[in-house]
Design a protein around this motif. Structure first.
Motif, PDB file in Angstrom:
ATOM      1  N   GLU A  74      31.173 120.666 -15.470  1.00  0.00           N
ATOM      2  CA  GLU A  74      31.742 119.298 -14.565  1.00  0.00           C
ATOM      3  C   GLU A  74      31.506 118.375 -15.600  1.00  0.00           C
ATOM      4  O   GLU A  74      32.568 117.315 -15.258  1.00  0.00           O
ATOM      5  CB  GLU A  74      30.554 119.531 -13.263  1.00  0.00           C
ATOM      6  CG  GLU A  74      30.843 120.346 -12.193  1.00  0.00           C
ATOM      7  CD  GLU A  74      32.298 120.360 -11.729  1.00  0.00           C
ATOM      8  OE1 GLU A  74      32.905 119.354 -11.398  1.00  0.00           O
ATOM      9  OE2 GLU A  74      32.769 121.331 -11.495  1.00  0.00           O
ATOM     10  N   ILE A  75      30.725 118.280 -16.326  1.00  0.00           N
ATOM     11  CA  ILE A  75      30.596 117.266 -17.189  1.00  0.00           C
ATOM     12  C   ILE A  75      31.776 117.027 -18.220  1.00  0.00           C
ATOM     13  O   ILE A  75      32.564 116.044 -18.471  1.00  0.00           O
ATOM     14  CB  ILE A  75      29.356 116.859 -18.018  1.00  0.00           C
ATOM     15  CG1 ILE A  75      28.033 116.677 -17.011  1.00  0.00           C
ATOM     16  CG2 ILE A  75      29.395 116.000 -18.920  1.00  0.00           C
ATOM     17  CD1 ILE A  75      26.747 116.809 -17.449  1.00  0.00           C
ATOM     18  N   ARG A  76      32.028 118.208 -18.660  1.00  0.00           N
ATOM     19  CA  ARG A  76      33.213 118.384 -19.602  1.00  0.00           C
ATOM     20  C   ARG A  76      34.381 118.004 -18.859  1.00  0.00           C
ATOM     21  O   ARG A  76      35.523 117.436 -19.314  1.00  0.00           O
ATOM     22  CB  ARG A  76      33.279 119.672 -20.277  1.00  0.00           C
ATOM     23  CG  ARG A  76      32.236 119.911 -21.329  1.00  0.00           C
ATOM     24  CD  ARG A  76      32.506 118.960 -22.523  1.00  0.00           C
ATOM     25  NE  ARG A  76      31.504 118.960 -23.644  1.00  0.00           N
ATOM     26  CZ  ARG A  76      31.755 120.057 -24.522  1.00  0.00           C
ATOM     27  NH1 ARG A  76      32.224 121.018 -24.587  1.00  0.00           N
ATOM     28  NH2 ARG A  76      30.277 119.770 -25.390  1.00  0.00           N
ATOM     29  N   ARG A  77      34.507 118.572 -17.509  1.00  0.00           N
ATOM     30  CA  ARG A  77      35.781 118.266 -17.094  1.00  0.00           C
ATOM     31  C   ARG A  77      36.021 116.735 -16.714  1.00  0.00           C
ATOM     32  O   ARG A  77      37.350 116.340 -16.952  1.00  0.00           O
ATOM     33  CB  ARG A  77      35.803 119.267 -15.529  1.00  0.00           C
ATOM     34  CG  ARG A  77      37.194 118.833 -14.751  1.00  0.00           C
ATOM     35  CD  ARG A  77      37.023 119.818 -13.665  1.00  0.00           C
ATOM     36  NE  ARG A  77      37.318 121.123 -13.864  1.00  0.00           N
ATOM     37  CZ  ARG A  77      36.261 121.980 -13.640  1.00  0.00           C
ATOM     38  NH1 ARG A  77      35.120 121.672 -13.355  1.00  0.00           N
ATOM     39  NH2 ARG A  77      36.588 123.388 -14.024  1.00  0.00           N
ATOM     40  N   LYS A  78      34.933 116.056 -16.200  1.00  0.00           N
ATOM     41  CA  LYS A  78      35.104 114.501 -16.197  1.00  0.00           C
ATOM     42  C   LYS A  78      35.530 114.029 -17.588  1.00  0.00           C
ATOM     43  O   LYS A  78      36.294 112.990 -17.287  1.00  0.00           O
ATOM     44  CB  LYS A  78      33.841 113.877 -15.492  1.00  0.00           C
ATOM     45  CG  LYS A  78      33.696 114.626 -14.021  1.00  0.00           C
ATOM     46  CD  LYS A  78      32.341 114.037 -13.593  1.00  0.00           C
ATOM     47  CE  LYS A  78      32.029 114.636 -11.987  1.00  0.00           C
ATOM     48  NZ  LYS A  78      30.881 114.307 -11.471  1.00  0.00           N
ATOM     49  N   VAL A  79      34.917 114.405 -18.508  1.00  0.00           N
ATOM     50  CA  VAL A  79      35.143 113.737 -19.736  1.00  0.00           C
ATOM     51  C   VAL A  79      36.478 113.925 -19.955  1.00  0.00           C
ATOM     52  O   VAL A  79      37.258 112.990 -20.648  1.00  0.00           O
ATOM     53  CB  VAL A  79      34.307 114.329 -20.838  1.00  0.00           C
ATOM     54  CG1 VAL A  79      34.673 114.032 -22.250  1.00  0.00           C
ATOM     55  CG2 VAL A  79      32.766 113.976 -20.541  1.00  0.00           C
ATOM     56  N   MET A  94      42.110 112.051 -20.465  1.00  0.00           N
ATOM     57  CA  MET A  94      43.560 112.231 -20.357  1.00  0.00           C
ATOM     58  C   MET A  94      44.237 110.792 -19.514  1.00  0.00           C
ATOM     59  O   MET A  94      45.400 110.335 -19.688  1.00  0.00           O
ATOM     60  CB  MET A  94      43.890 113.343 -19.110  1.00  0.00           C
ATOM     61  CG  MET A  94      45.013 113.440 -18.523  1.00  0.00           C
ATOM     62  SD  MET A  94      46.211 114.264 -19.863  1.00  0.00           S
ATOM     63  CE  MET A  94      47.949 114.235 -18.971  1.00  0.00           C
ATOM     64  N   LYS A  95      43.325 110.193 -18.934  1.00  0.00           N
ATOM     65  CA  LYS A  95      43.671 108.975 -18.163  1.00  0.00           C
ATOM     66  C   LYS A  95      43.786 107.994 -19.463  1.00  0.00           C
ATOM     67  O   LYS A  95      44.899 107.080 -19.282  1.00  0.00           O
ATOM     68  CB  LYS A  95      42.569 108.355 -17.325  1.00  0.00           C
ATOM     69  CG  LYS A  95      42.407 108.924 -15.996  1.00  0.00           C
ATOM     70  CD  LYS A  95      41.454 108.401 -15.355  1.00  0.00           C
ATOM     71  CE  LYS A  95      41.332 109.305 -13.752  1.00  0.00           C
ATOM     72  NZ  LYS A  95      40.391 108.651 -13.030  1.00  0.00           N
ATOM     73  N   GLU A  96      43.084 107.879 -20.432  1.00  0.00           N
ATOM     74  CA  GLU A  96      43.168 107.154 -21.542  1.00  0.00           C
ATOM     75  C   GLU A  96      44.526 107.381 -21.992  1.00  0.00           C
ATOM     76  O   GLU A  96      45.321 106.158 -22.662  1.00  0.00           O
ATOM     77  CB  GLU A  96      42.032 107.231 -22.453  1.00  0.00           C
ATOM     78  CG  GLU A  96      41.964 106.267 -23.731  1.00  0.00           C
ATOM     79  CD  GLU A  96      41.939 104.843 -23.347  1.00  0.00           C
ATOM     80  OE1 GLU A  96      42.482 103.913 -23.904  1.00  0.00           O
ATOM     81  OE2 GLU A  96      41.358 104.474 -22.079  1.00  0.00           O
ATOM     82  N   ALA A  97      44.795 108.392 -22.347  1.00  0.00           N
ATOM     83  CA  ALA A  97      46.102 108.932 -23.143  1.00  0.00           C
ATOM     84  C   ALA A  97      47.417 108.294 -22.116  1.00  0.00           C
ATOM     85  O   ALA A  97      48.344 107.962 -22.507  1.00  0.00           O
ATOM     86  CB  ALA A  97      46.276 110.540 -23.168  1.00  0.00           C
ATOM     87  N   MET A  98      47.266 108.449 -20.781  1.00  0.00           N
ATOM     88  CA  MET A  98      48.231 107.928 -19.900  1.00  0.00           C
ATOM     89  C   MET A  98      48.412 106.348 -20.190  1.00  0.00           C
ATOM     90  O   MET A  98      49.405 105.877 -19.719  1.00  0.00           O
ATOM     91  CB  MET A  98      48.156 108.285 -18.751  1.00  0.00           C
ATOM     92  CG  MET A  98      48.531 109.996 -18.425  1.00  0.00           C
ATOM     93  SD  MET A  98      48.591 110.535 -16.705  1.00  0.00           S
ATOM     94  CE  MET A  98      50.096 109.543 -16.357  1.00  0.00           C
ATOM     95  N   ARG A  99      47.388 105.804 -20.114  1.00  0.00           N
ATOM     96  CA  ARG A  99      47.106 104.471 -20.198  1.00  0.00           C
ATOM     97  C   ARG A  99      47.779 103.862 -21.624  1.00  0.00           C
ATOM     98  O   ARG A  99      48.313 102.984 -21.420  1.00  0.00           O
ATOM     99  CB  ARG A  99      46.007 103.748 -20.126  1.00  0.00           C
ATOM    100  CG  ARG A  99      45.403 103.816 -18.746  1.00  0.00           C
ATOM    101  CD  ARG A  99      43.962 102.852 -18.726  1.00  0.00           C
ATOM    102  NE  ARG A  99      42.919 103.665 -19.371  1.00  0.00           N
ATOM    103  CZ  ARG A  99      42.177 104.248 -18.638  1.00  0.00           C
ATOM    104  NH1 ARG A  99      42.140 104.481 -17.537  1.00  0.00           N
ATOM    105  NH2 ARG A  99      41.038 104.721 -19.516  1.00  0.00           N
ATOM    106  N   ASN A 100      47.710 104.658 -22.695  1.00  0.00           N
ATOM    107  CA  ASN A 100      48.318 104.224 -23.909  1.00  0.00           C
ATOM    108  C   ASN A 100      49.764 104.828 -23.916  1.00  0.00           C
ATOM    109  O   ASN A 100      50.528 103.975 -24.567  1.00  0.00           O
ATOM    110  CB  ASN A 100      47.706 105.074 -24.919  1.00  0.00           C
ATOM    111  CG  ASN A 100      46.297 104.917 -25.136  1.00  0.00           C
ATOM    112  OD1 ASN A 100      45.817 103.594 -25.084  1.00  0.00           O
ATOM    113  ND2 ASN A 100      45.342 106.006 -25.750  1.00  0.00           N
ATOM    114  N   GLY A 101      50.197 105.543 -22.863  1.00  0.00           N
ATOM    115  CA  GLY A 101      51.675 105.668 -22.675  1.00  0.00           C
ATOM    116  C   GLY A 101      52.227 104.779 -21.762  1.00  0.00           C
ATOM    117  O   GLY A 101      53.301 105.160 -21.288  1.00  0.00           O
TER     118      GLY A 101
END
Length: 667
Positions: free
Chosen positions: A173-178, A183-190
């Motif tokens: 679960e910790i790895r999934r949230k990380v 992924m959110k950071e990559a989309m924000r960069n996009g």
């Protein structure tokens, strides 16, 4: 004395200190801060350069001996803060002591190593942004505490987990949230918005797990062996080009739920999505319909080859489905793309064997695309066999389906059988049903209870018998598809209020001419009505004319005007003749009225309009011949009577002359 506590629900750190204003003997000008690094067991002692010795004034700290001191330098500002804290020490200790008892059991379950790490994290002063789950990866200047409550199982799942399973689940679960945060950071960069990114990623659980697996697998590569998990996950996301793909799909009008489902369906092979979207765009599938087609094929279409899709499109084009229709057909029946080529050939042959040509087949598929790919062969055969029970041949069924393919979408049990049973109740024979099916097949697709039954009940209410209603429906099946409140009722009200039809005759009028219910009031009935009234016919007379000949109002004024003009100007007939025989307007002017009128004039006979027109040509000729014969006899009888009278006068005159002659001789 100073005391405070924190550590996020599960730990309490108590720091005790003393402060003296007496000047120490061996002290430096700088201030010293003494802290203990133990949890609950040893207090932290704070002293400055003016502190000479530690004074334990609190009874709770009497059992502490030889505390380990951690020297830290601090200035006057921190000293004043310490004094302020010292003034509220007792109050804070009382507030802190209450939750300590409640958390003793929880603290006992924390290993010693965890306690040390928690203590270290509690002493940090600043926090840099981290992803949820990054509990131990903190910089020394962090102040926020980790969500320690997430490290413990509260037992709410109801499942009997062992310790290893619990630890594994927490780690995943910790790895999934990380991974989600990466992924959110990559989309924000996009250049994606926060809301859009959050909503989309919430629909990508399978892809997030795929990123976790691939990021873990990268650790086996020497190139990424020393990389952290975050770095490996970010590298994989960048190399997969998922963010540019999302941008491209959004540009093609796909919604974020559609994008999320497609990415999860791709099993990591994202290039197949782009290939199928490009292929669908080439056959005129546009906008969100692209996502609809890809998601509603019934199977994972991304697992198929693009060549199979091209083969399906080519085969449909070769059998009459135009290329410009292909996008419409595929959009409304995506299941076509799930068919194999052999299955598609069998489905096309099923309809072509009924006598359809390519043009009829292409039109049928365009009108109702589901007829080809939505239903199973068993359903299709059942419906065709049921249609045969009405006495239809194979080619008749083929023409019927080409004209109204929606019949294949109707249920036999829910639509056809209840309708047939109701028709039998109205005394409609099988031949009548066949006529209804051929003239208006959509009747077999409408809902019986909401569409047909209310109209029949209305016709019964205006005085039409059940057997007459059945004849009406066979004669004019379109009646069952007209709106009751927008079409049928307004026409009945118009006939009774504006056309002079009495309530006693309205049922007769509708039963004899149900086609009136399909006429437009403004464009047809009212125009014809005004014309008849302009001829000088009164409203009651017009009502009687309509009751005698209900189809009178269905004729166009352009058809009525020449006939009436010929009647009045050439035939020299009064208006009462038309009122007496309104069917006069139903006969062809050039085909019947003029020829028969000339025949009457040539033979010097005269008939009423009813006897003149309401007969066949042979019957009319016999009538004319009989009339001429009667006329000739009449004329012959008058001539014989005149001749006999003339002969009597001549013989009398001759007798008198002869008698006079004889008298003269005798003398």
């Amino acid at each position: 004395m100073l005391a405070w506590s924190h550590l996020h629900h599960h730990s309490k750190l108590q720091i005790h200190g003393s402060f003296s204003l007496s000047k120490p003997q061996n002290s430096t000008p700088s201030t010293l801060l003494h802290l203990s690094s133990t949890l609950h067991a040893n207090p932290c002692i704070v002293s400055s350069s003016i502190v000479n010795q530690l004074k334990q004034t609190d009874d709770n700290n009497d059992n502490i001996e030889n505390p380990k001191e951690i020297l830290r330098r601090h200035n006057a500002n921190s000293s004043s803060l310490l004094l302020h804290r010292f003034s509220h020490r007792r109050q804070n200790e009382q507030q802190a002591q209450e939750p300590i008892d409640k958390e003793e059991n929880l603290e006992e379950s924390i290993p010693e190593e965890e306690k040390v790490k928690i203590l270290e994290l509690s002493l940090v002063t600043r926090r840099t942004p981290q992803f949820p789950g990054s509990v131990y990866i903190r910089s020394p200047d962090e102040t926020s505490k980790p969500p320690l409550h997430k490290l413990f199982d509260d037992g709410s799942s109801g499942r009997d987990w062992d310790e290893n399973d619990k630890a594994l689940i927490r780690a995943i679960e910790i790895r999934r949230k990380v991974t989600v945060e990466i992924m959110k950071e990559a989309m924000r960069n996009g250049k994606f918005g926060i809301t859009y990114s959050t909503n989309l990623i919430s629909l990508l659980p399978d892809f997030i797990d795929h990123v976790m697996i691939e990021a873990a697998a990268l650790k086996n590569s020497p190139e990424f062996a020393k990389f952290t998990f975050n770095a490996r996950a970010k590298t994989f996301i960048d190399e997969s080009d998922v963010v540019p793909l999302i941008r491209w799909l959004k540009h093609n009008s796909l919604s974020y739920p559609q994008i999320g489902k497609l990415i999860c369906m791709s099993s990591g092979n994202l290039e197949t999505i782009r290939g199928f979207v490009e292929s669908l765009k080439s056959v005129n599938v546009k906008g969100r319909l692209i996502g609809v087609v890809l998601l509603k094929t019934g199977v994972n279409i991304l697992s198929r080859k693009l060549e199979e899709l091209d083969e399906i499109v080519w085969y449909l084009e070769s059998n009459g489905v135009r290329k410009e229709w292909m996008g419409y057909v595929i959009s409304r029946c995506p299941q076509l793309l799930s068919c194999s080529f052999e299955e598609l050939k069998s489905r096309v042959g099923f309809y072509l064997d009924m006598g359809m040509n390519n043009k009829d087949f292409g039109t049928m598929v365009y009108d109702y695309p589901r007829v080809l790919g939505y239903f199973s062969f068993e359903e299709m055969n059942q419906k065709v066999n049921y249609l045969r029970e009405f006495g239809l041949g194979t080619q008749d069924i083929g023409r019927l389906l080409a004209f109204k393919p929606q019949l294949m979408g109707c249920s036999i049990e829910e639509r056809w059988k209840p309708l047939v049973k109701y028709f039998y109740y109205l005394r409609i024979s099988r031949d009548g049903m066949r006529r209804i099916l051929m003239v208006k097949p959509i009747v077999f697709c409408v809902h019986l209870e909401t569409t047909i039954v209310p109209k029949v009940q209305f016709l019964q209410d205006i005085g039409i018998r059940d057997d007459a209603i059945g004849s009406m429906l066979v004669k004019f099946p379109q009646l069952m598809t007209h709106s009751l409140y927008k079409k049928i009722r307004p026409v009945v009200i118009f006939l009774m209020t504006k056309a002079g039809v009495s309530q006693r005759d309205i049922g007769k009028v509708i039963a004899l001419a149900p086609e009136l219910l399909g006429c437009s009031i403004a464009n047809k009935l009212e125009v014809t009505l005004k014309y008849f009234l302009s001829l000088g016919i009164s409203l009651p007379q017009l009502g009687n004319m309509i009751a005698d000949f209900p189809m009178l109002l269905r004729y166009n004024v352009d058809v009525l005007r020449p006939k009436y003009r010929y009647l009045r100007r050439v035939m020299i007939r009064p208006l009462e003749d038309v009122i007496e025989f309104p069917r006069f307007f139903s006969y062809s002017l050039d085909g019947r009225i003029i020829p028969r009128h000339k025949a009457m004039v040539d033979n010097r006979v005269n008939f009423k309009l009813r006897y003149m027109l309401a007969s066949t040509d042979e019957e009319f000729a016999q009538k004319v011949e009989a009339a001429v014969e009667r006329r000739q006899k009449f004329e012959a009888g008058f001539s014989i009577s005149s001749l006999s009278n003339s002969n009597t006068d001549d013989s009398t005159e001759k007798t008198l002359v002869h008698f006079d002659s004889q008298n003269a001789i005798a003398q």
